[in-house]
Design a protein around this motif. Structure first.
Motif, short mmCIF file in Angstrom:
data_model
loop_
_atom_site.label_atom_id
_atom_site.label_comp_id
_atom_site.label_asym_id
_atom_site.label_seq_id
_atom_site.Cartn_x
_atom_site.Cartn_y
_atom_site.Cartn_z
N THR B 5 0.18 -8.43 -2.05
CA THR B 5 -0.96 -8.88 -2.85
C THR B 5 -0.55 -9.65 -4.11
O THR B 5 -1.23 -10.58 -4.52
N THR B 27 -5.88 -14.42 -0.91
CA THR B 27 -6.86 -14.17 0.15
C THR B 27 -7.29 -15.49 0.77
O THR B 27 -7.18 -16.56 0.14
N SER B 51 -11.00 -10.43 2.00
CA SER B 51 -9.91 -9.46 1.87
C SER B 51 -8.66 -9.84 2.66
O SER B 51 -7.55 -9.49 2.28
N GLN B 53 -5.48 -11.94 4.12
CA GLN B 53 -4.57 -12.75 3.32
C GLN B 53 -3.83 -13.80 4.14
O GLN B 53 -3.70 -13.69 5.36
#
Lengths: 393, 393
Positions: B5, B27, B51, B53
């Protein structure tokens, strides 16, 4: 040498799915005609279409003049049948647009130059025949203005851009000198030309109107120096004849150093400028025969001997220096030293300089996993393993 | 579990080359917005865009509603950066349309579900924003007539077909029951619906005229039962809302057997007919929630429990029988048992029945060549090696 010429059937045709399964020995031209007989288009278009075959086209990931719209052969094949080095036959002839049930194994053999197996049949993607086609020959001041026009055109007519071929004035002159029947499509001379083709499902009037509008903008702001739009198919064919004869004209002239490079599109003008400067430093009177598929970032950059020097002398004196320099310029722009012509023997060892150790090791891992006895096209495509291992130190 | 992330930068943007380099943790929604800020489109569109990626999208070869025009994620990625099982980093971030200098290694990792390495960044292909969009909701008598209309539409507007989503009446009813604000776009009820979107570089008037002409033919020959064309963007969004809510509505209803199959386009009507008959034999009161990307030959075939039966009972009673039967029907048509959802653990062992020994061995050869210690996503994606070897006998 392996000939699959007699393996040349069309195994099946599915016009609703827009696919056909063709064996390896069918020529590209025959396959295109078989598609046309069903009202469909198989779009791959390369100079050798009369002799090259449907097995070799994926093995070499053939490119040509329609890539800007339809992609390379890699994008035109949904599945392949392959004879593997151990004699197993892999039936990968799936005619599916979507299949997420494992590694996409066909890509090992597409562009693999026969080093992992032999393609014996392929599922080809077909397309509807375009309703209208517009072909034009344009003169430009520079590659920069040609590229700006390409960008504008893509904004305005999108995927209708079916070909966008840059041609240097030297390349045009060469064709005119060698082909008695050829005439320049334009009355004005320009340093650069573009053969552009649009193909669309709209009406011919609508397509032409849109093209004329964009072209008018280019003529008014001075980026286009002169333009000829084909009024009939014969006219368009004459434009294409010029483009297609460049390579032969060069062969007959003798003494060309041929570089098949690609760079990101945005880098095309800088590449041509730097590469020309470099070549003219190495061999000041070279004739700069430059042409290619600029819509894909692919340039055939082929300096030709000066008129007063023999082919043998020129090549001996300049070939290595020019290739090394031009390839280095392309690589510095994150380009490729072989956009569509492949590796074979000629470029094999150069890969040691332009690829990372990691990437060459990955390639050898594949080769050893599929062909541990090195039976398939040995000695080609991959730099020798010892040389790759030597990169570690 | 591995989270990327924080690796979420856009490393570079090249509007002329129509590419951007994005790190794995961005994302999909962010990447789409970053492209839009440059006047470009990154076309991948899936329900989880907020959400999911950019690293996972290639690893799973994501599909979605725009595949019919732009292809799967595989077709939207020009290069990847990958951390290999031995810790080496492969820099394959090339932004080239053409490069024939070796095996096309990116395809090992695209759709490889993280079993050969971890994608840390990708070069994404961008596209010009379409000048005009037309969205319509159509009612059809049968999948057959919907497919015939798709074929006609492709002939007439070609690559302007940007989405062609089939929706069974049961699927629409489910959304209407669960979403208080939803209304049926049509006044007449039909057994089947299609959400169609055209996107084009032509003028809006021109695109609409062409679409209306084709639609009129369908209405006149009776293949289209009823039609609504979105008059404003809000209208189009309401059509899309229905399509996008189907999956959630199903989850809330509980008790769905979800099959994500693909077949050659020409086989879609026969597949739906045979699969429905088979399910209704296994579980006569199942509600046939069927929808999907028919333009790609991909159907989400998701029988739902009868209203009078609990989710748990229905799934226990029918799940295995339905999946086995539906998958067998798809495979008999040379289809796939996982068109876009992948393999993971759920479908791993089923591959033993639908893939050849040769193909599964090829997959294992790759795995062993790149990840001999089986470190990457172990136990997923590939059926156990002993089971593959047992196929030999």
């Amino acid at each position: 040498m392996l000939s699959l010429t007699r393996l040349n059937r069309v195994r099946s045709m599915d016009a609703v799915n827009d696919t056909m399964i063709v064996e390896a020995g069918d020529t590209l031209l025959q396959a295109r005609e078989q598609a046309r007989a069903e009202g469909r288009v198989f779009p791959l278009q390369i100079g050798s279409q009369g002799s090259c075959q449907i097995g070799g086209n994926p093995s070499t990931n053939a490119g040509g003049t329609t890539v800007v719209r339809y992609g390379n052969m890699r994008d035109l094949v949904l599945g392949v049948e392959v004879v593997l080095p151990d004699g197993d036959v892999w039936d990968g002839l799936r005619a599916l647009r979507k299949d997420n049930t494992g590694y996409d194994l066909k890509h090992l053999f597409i562009g693999g130059e026969g080093t992992l197996g032999i393609v014996t049949a392929a599922v080809l993607k077909l397309f509807p025949k375009p309703r209208s086609v517009t072909t034009a020959f344009l003169g430009f001041r520079s590659p920069d203005s040609a590229l700006a026009f390409f960008t504008l055109l893509r904004q305005r007519v999108g995927q209708d851009v079916a070909a966008f071929e840059l041609i240097s004035s030297t390349a045009l002159d060469l064709v005119l000198a060698h082909l008695a029947t050829a005439r320049s499509p334009l009355s004005l001379r320009a340093p650069w030309y573009v053969l552009v083709e649009l193909a669309s499902s709209r009406t011919p009037e609508d397509l032409e109107n849109d093209f004329h509008e964009v072209m008018q903008e280019g003529l008014e702001d001075g980026s286009i120096l002169d333009a000829a739009v084909a009024a009939a198919e014969a006219h368009a064919m004459a434009f294409w004849r010029i483009r297609e004869e460049i390579s032969d004209a060069q062969t007959r002239a003798g003494g060309s150093v041929r570089c098949d490079i690609s760079v990101p599109l945005s880098k095309i003008p800088a590449f041509i400028e730097e590469a020309c400067a470099s070549v003219l430093k190495i061999a000041p009177d070279s004739r700069m025969v430059i042409y290619g598929h600029v819509g894909d970032g692919n340039v055939h950059f082929n300096p030709l001997r000066p008129v007063f020097e023999s082919a043998a002398d020129y090549l001996q004196r300049t070939s290595t220096a020019i290739t090394t320099s031009v390839d280095a310029i392309a690589m510095a722009m994150n380009g490729s030293i072989s956009a569509e012509h492949g590796v074979g023997v000629a470029k094999r060892d150069e890969l040691l300089h332009v690829k990372s150790r990691v990437e060459l090791e990955m390639a050898w891992r594949l080769k050893q996993a599929f062909d541990p006895k090195n039976l398939m096209n040995p000695g080609k495509f991959l730099p020798r393993l010892e040389c790759v291992e030597a990169l570690k130190s």
